[in-house]
Every structure is written in structure tokens, then in C-alpha cells.
Design a protein around this motif. Structure first.
Motif, PDB file in Angstrom:
ATOM      1  N   GLN A  42       0.830  -1.209   0.000  1.00 38.26           N
ATOM      2  CA  GLN A  42       0.000   0.000   0.000  1.00 38.26           C
ATOM      3  C   GLN A  42       0.865   1.261   0.000  1.00 38.26           C
ATOM      4  OE1 GLN A  42      -2.759  -0.637   3.293  1.00 38.26           O
ATOM      5  NE2 GLN A  42      -3.320  -2.569   2.336  1.00 38.26           N
ATOM      6  N   GLN A  43       1.957   1.187   0.733  1.00 36.63           N
ATOM      7  CA  GLN A  43       2.877   2.327   0.743  1.00 36.63           C
ATOM      8  C   GLN A  43       3.482   2.552  -0.631  1.00 36.63           C
ATOM      9  OE1 GLN A  43       5.094   1.307   4.652  1.00 36.63           O
ATOM     10  NE2 GLN A  43       5.560   3.449   4.280  1.00 36.63           N
ATOM     11  N   LEU A  44       3.871   1.446  -1.257  1.00 34.61           N
ATOM     12  CA  LEU A  44       4.467   1.551  -2.592  1.00 34.61           C
ATOM     13  C   LEU A  44       3.453   2.104  -3.591  1.00 34.61           C
ATOM     14  CD1 LEU A  44       6.467  -1.817  -2.727  1.00 34.61           C
ATOM     15  CD2 LEU A  44       7.399   0.491  -2.455  1.00 34.61           C
ATOM     16  N   MET A  45       2.198   1.751  -3.362  1.00 33.79           N
ATOM     17  CA  MET A  45       1.120   2.231  -4.221  1.00 33.79           C
ATOM     18  C   MET A  45       0.943   3.736  -4.055  1.00 33.79           C
ATOM     19  SD  MET A  45      -2.443   3.022  -3.889  1.00 33.79           S
ATOM     20  CE  MET A  45      -2.983   2.096  -2.451  1.00 33.79           C
ATOM     21  N   LYS A  46       0.937   4.186  -2.800  1.00 35.14           N
ATOM     22  CA  LYS A  46       0.770   5.622  -2.540  1.00 35.14           C
ATOM     23  C   LYS A  46       1.888   6.447  -3.161  1.00 35.14           C
ATOM     24  CE  LYS A  46      -1.953   5.962   1.695  1.00 35.14           C
ATOM     25  NZ  LYS A  46      -1.855   6.060   3.184  1.00 35.14           N
ATOM     26  N   LYS A  47       3.066   5.838  -3.229  1.00 34.69           N
ATOM     27  CA  LYS A  47       4.201   6.545  -3.814  1.00 34.69           C
ATOM     28  C   LYS A  47       4.321   6.277  -5.309  1.00 34.69           C
ATOM     29  CE  LYS A  47       5.301   8.575  -0.049  1.00 34.69           C
ATOM     30  NZ  LYS A  47       6.379   8.147   0.830  1.00 34.69           N
ATOM     31  N   ASN A  48       3.260   5.694  -5.865  1.00 35.83           N
ATOM     32  CA  ASN A  48       3.166   5.512  -7.316  1.00 35.83           C
ATOM     33  C   ASN A  48       4.213   4.597  -7.938  1.00 35.83           C
ATOM     34  OD1 ASN A  48       0.918   7.330  -7.497  1.00 35.83           O
ATOM     35  ND2 ASN A  48       2.398   8.993  -7.226  1.00 35.83           N
ATOM     36  N   LEU A  49       4.697   3.647  -7.161  1.00 34.63           N
ATOM     37  CA  LEU A  49       5.614   2.672  -7.773  1.00 34.63           C
ATOM     38  C   LEU A  49       4.829   1.502  -8.345  1.00 34.63           C
ATOM     39  CD1 LEU A  49       8.673   2.578  -5.347  1.00 34.63           C
ATOM     40  CD2 LEU A  49       8.291   3.954  -7.379  1.00 34.63           C
ATOM     41  N   ILE A  50       3.663   1.241  -7.782  1.00 31.48           N
ATOM     42  CA  ILE A  50       2.790   0.205  -8.310  1.00 31.48           C
ATOM     43  C   ILE A  50       1.354   0.729  -8.368  1.00 31.48           C
ATOM     44  CG2 ILE A  50       4.153  -1.778  -7.536  1.00 31.48           C
ATOM     45  CD1 ILE A  50       2.495  -1.972  -5.064  1.00 31.48           C
ATOM     46  N   ILE A  51       0.533   0.032  -9.143  1.00 29.62           N
ATOM     47  CA  ILE A  51      -0.879   0.403  -9.268  1.00 29.62           C
ATOM     48  C   ILE A  51      -1.702  -0.724  -8.677  1.00 29.62           C
ATOM     49  CG2 ILE A  51      -2.767   0.779 -10.893  1.00 29.62           C
ATOM     50  CD1 ILE A  51      -0.592   1.919 -12.822  1.00 29.62           C
ATOM     51  N   SER A  52      -2.694  -0.354  -7.861  1.00 32.51           N
ATOM     52  CA  SER A  52      -3.520  -1.388  -7.251  1.00 32.51           C
ATOM     53  C   SER A  52      -4.841  -1.531  -7.991  1.00 32.51           C
ATOM     54  CB  SER A  52      -3.805  -1.046  -5.786  1.00 32.51           C
ATOM     55  OG  SER A  52      -4.812  -0.057  -5.701  1.00 32.51           O
ATOM     56  N   GLN A  53      -5.335  -2.756  -7.975  1.00 28.73           N
ATOM     57  CA  GLN A  53      -6.692  -2.967  -8.500  1.00 28.73           C
ATOM     58  C   GLN A  53      -7.469  -3.674  -7.401  1.00 28.73           C
ATOM     59  OE1 GLN A  53      -7.011  -4.889 -12.347  1.00 28.73           O
ATOM     60  NE2 GLN A  53      -9.010  -5.736 -11.762  1.00 28.73           N
ATOM     61  N   GLN A  54      -8.514  -3.016  -6.946  1.00 27.53           N
ATOM     62  CA  GLN A  54      -9.277  -3.581  -5.836  1.00 27.53           C
ATOM     63  C   GLN A  54     -10.234  -4.664  -6.304  1.00 27.53           C
ATOM     64  OE1 GLN A  54     -11.187  -0.639  -3.439  1.00 27.53           O
ATOM     65  NE2 GLN A  54      -9.303  -0.233  -2.317  1.00 27.53           N
ATOM     66  N   GLY A  55     -10.884  -5.264  -5.312  1.00 32.02           N
ATOM     67  CA  GLY A  55     -11.922  -6.240  -5.607  1.00 32.02           C
ATOM     68  C   GLY A  55     -11.411  -7.611  -5.987  1.00 32.02           C
ATOM     69  N   LEU A  56     -12.368  -8.502  -6.206  1.00 31.42           N
ATOM     70  CA  LEU A  56     -12.049  -9.850  -6.648  1.00 31.42           C
ATOM     71  C   LEU A  56     -11.154  -9.758  -7.887  1.00 31.42           C
ATOM     72  CD1 LEU A  56     -12.748 -12.811  -6.058  1.00 31.42           C
ATOM     73  CD2 LEU A  56     -14.695 -12.560  -7.572  1.00 31.42           C
ATOM     74  N   LYS A  57     -10.193 -10.642  -7.955  1.00 32.92           N
ATOM     75  CA  LYS A  57      -9.215 -10.624  -9.050  1.00 32.92           C
ATOM     76  C   LYS A  57      -8.344  -9.366  -9.039  1.00 32.92           C
ATOM     77  CE  LYS A  57     -11.206 -13.965 -11.963  1.00 32.92           C
ATOM     78  NZ  LYS A  57     -11.002 -14.649 -13.229  1.00 32.92           N
ATOM     79  N   GLY A  58      -8.346  -8.689  -7.902  1.00 36.10           N
ATOM     80  CA  GLY A  58      -7.509  -7.503  -7.784  1.00 36.10           C
ATOM     81  C   GLY A  58      -6.072  -7.879  -7.534  1.00 36.10           C
TER      82      GLY A  58
END
Lengths: 135, 135
Positions: free
Chosen positions: B47-63
Motif C-alpha cells: 500500500q505504501q508503494l502504491m501511494k508513492k506511485n511505484l505500483i498500481i492497485s486494483q481492488q476487488g475480486l481478481k484484484g
DNA sequence: AAAAATACGACAATTGTAATCGGATTTCCA
DNA sequence: TGGAAATCCGATTACAATTGTCGTATTTTT
């Protein structure tokens, strides 16, 4: 966070102070007071450095410490090795019970980390107490 | 001892795993199980890496997660900054309440330490995730 | 003999890391 | 449309390592 432990900081500071007063024996108490480092903790640190032959101790009244060799012949790596014996940047380089980490098969992190490790070690080996003293 | 925190180790390992599966969304659970990293802790890290835009998250089933840029455009320094924001090798580089350490007047350790710091930073900046992935 | 220093083992306190918990939200798919 | 599986996130606990303290013994000088 990647940083030196207090012990290493204190060790380097103390060695620097001793190096700056080459003509006399410097006591732990003096270093402690001048640099604002807890006396007992500093003493332990100095004793470790003594055991590893980086400094020579003189017991008794008027006792204290002197460098055992020239400042240019003491590297930061020497200090780290004397005080902690390990400058491994990644956990898995540190063997536990003679075994490496259990993540090995899924871990291709070792090789590139080894490169970083060796670069860092190189820098620490190349930096001498003399450089530290002379800014 | 100079070493990466678990969080940074986990972060690098996870990014490496994600980079090795560029064609799909990789869930935290999968990474956790495959690499033997505690799920909750890993999630926080991702989540931290996501906030710093190194990765993109996809929520939900199959996220799950995918890299937000090419592996060669992510440096180890990026990862450290994202997860801890500080790679200062010596305590006194870290300002407290906007003040530097109180030992300043007796401390000529700063300058040489700055050199070591910048060398280390250089290495961490120069090492990309791609290098880590390709050993 | 007294004073001032190191030597050293054991212990206590502190701190930062690591891990867990509880619940909320999002998304897919049957 | 409801359940399952995933991310999201604040709060809290657990733990280990570092850091610091204490008490005592020993050494050496005056």
C-alpha cells in the motif's frame, strides 16, 4: 532506514578524538564528557576496540587509551568489524546456524545485493580514520 | 550493523515478483504465500508503494498489483524513499525538530560521513529493479 | 593507603521494527 | 443481488535489538 548504530558512531567519534590528541593518553571519562557520550557505554565500546587491537589501553591512575597504529591505517570497515563484526546490508547474507535463509529458491535478490554490498564494503574499506579526522 | 529493514527487503522482493509476472495482476496473498512473507505486513508495504506511485492497485475480486512503470525506471533508492523516506547513514544527518545534533562543535565527523553517504546514495540510485530481477 | 582509571558481567530501559487485529470498501461473478 | 475475494487503513500489540546503567573487581600512580 540504513544507518550506523550508536555504538559505531561513538566508536568513530572516540577514535577521532584520540587521534586528535596523539601526544597523550586519553581517558574514557574525558571523551565521554567532551563528546556527551554515556560513560559506561563508551567504556564498553573502547574495550571492544582494544580487544580488536585498534587502540591500546593503559590501566590505573593516569590511564586511558592511545591508537595502536596510524590513523591512516585504520579504516571504517575495521571499526565496524571490531564493534559488530557484520556489515551485511541484507538479512539473508547473515547465516543462522550455518544456514542461509529459507527463501533461497524464490530469491534472486542475492546476486544484485551482493554487488551493492561489495560496493559499500569498498567505500568503508577505503575510508580511513585519517580522512575522518581531516574532514 | 548496516542493513535494510525487513520492510525494504520485503518491498524489493515483492516488486521483483511483480516484475517477473508483467502480464497479469498479482495479489498480495500470492506474493505472501510464495515468498513466505507475513500477509498483513506485506499488504501495508504494498500500500505504501502504491501511494508513492511505484505500483498500481486494483481492488476487488481478481484484484492485485502491477508495476506503474518499467522495472528499469525504478531504483532501489525509490523503494527506500517510498518505504522509509530516509537512508541517512549517520544519525546526525536526521534533523530533529529542525535542529541538527548537539554534538556539532566537537564533531568533525559530518564531512567525511557526507562523502560516504553520497557514495551509498549513488549506488542505490544507480541500481534499478531490472538489475535486481536479472541477477 | 587512597584515588583514579580500566575491566567486565549482569541487568534494565528504551526504541524501532515487525506483526496482528478489526473493520471498511471495492469488485467480480454466479 | 448477495457472497467471496481482494484491497485499504487505523490502532494496537509483541518482540528484539540497541542502548544505557549498576555493582564490583582489578590495576596503577602518587
Amino acid at each position: 532506514m540504513i544507518k550506523f548504530s550508536r555504538k559505531i558512531e561513538y566508536g568513530i567519534l572516540a577514535l577521532q578524538y584520540i587521534a586528535l590528541n596523539p601526544e597523550r593518553v586519553v581517558s574514557a571519562k574525558e571523551i565521554s564528557e567532551r563528546l556527551g557520550i554515556p560513560f559506561e557505554f563508551l567504556s564498553k565500546t573502547l574495550q571492544q576496540l582494544m580487544k580488536k587491537n585498534l587502540i591500546i589501553s593503559q590501566q590505573g591512575l593516569k590511564g586511558g587509551y592511545v591508537l595502536s597504529k596510524k590513523a591512516k591505517d585504520i579504516s571504517l570497515m575495521d571499526v565496524i568489524n571490531a564493534l559488530e563484526g557484520n556489515a551485511s546490508i541484507v538479512e539473508c547474507f547473515i547465516l543462522k546456524n550455518g544456514l542461509s535463509c529459507e527463501r533461497l529458491e524464490n530469491c534472486s535478490i542475492r546476486n544484485p545485493m551482493t554487488k551493492i554490498q561489495s560496493k559499500l564494503t569498498k567505500v568503508l574499506n577505503a575510508t580511513t580514520l585519517e580522512e575522518v579526522v581531516n574532514g
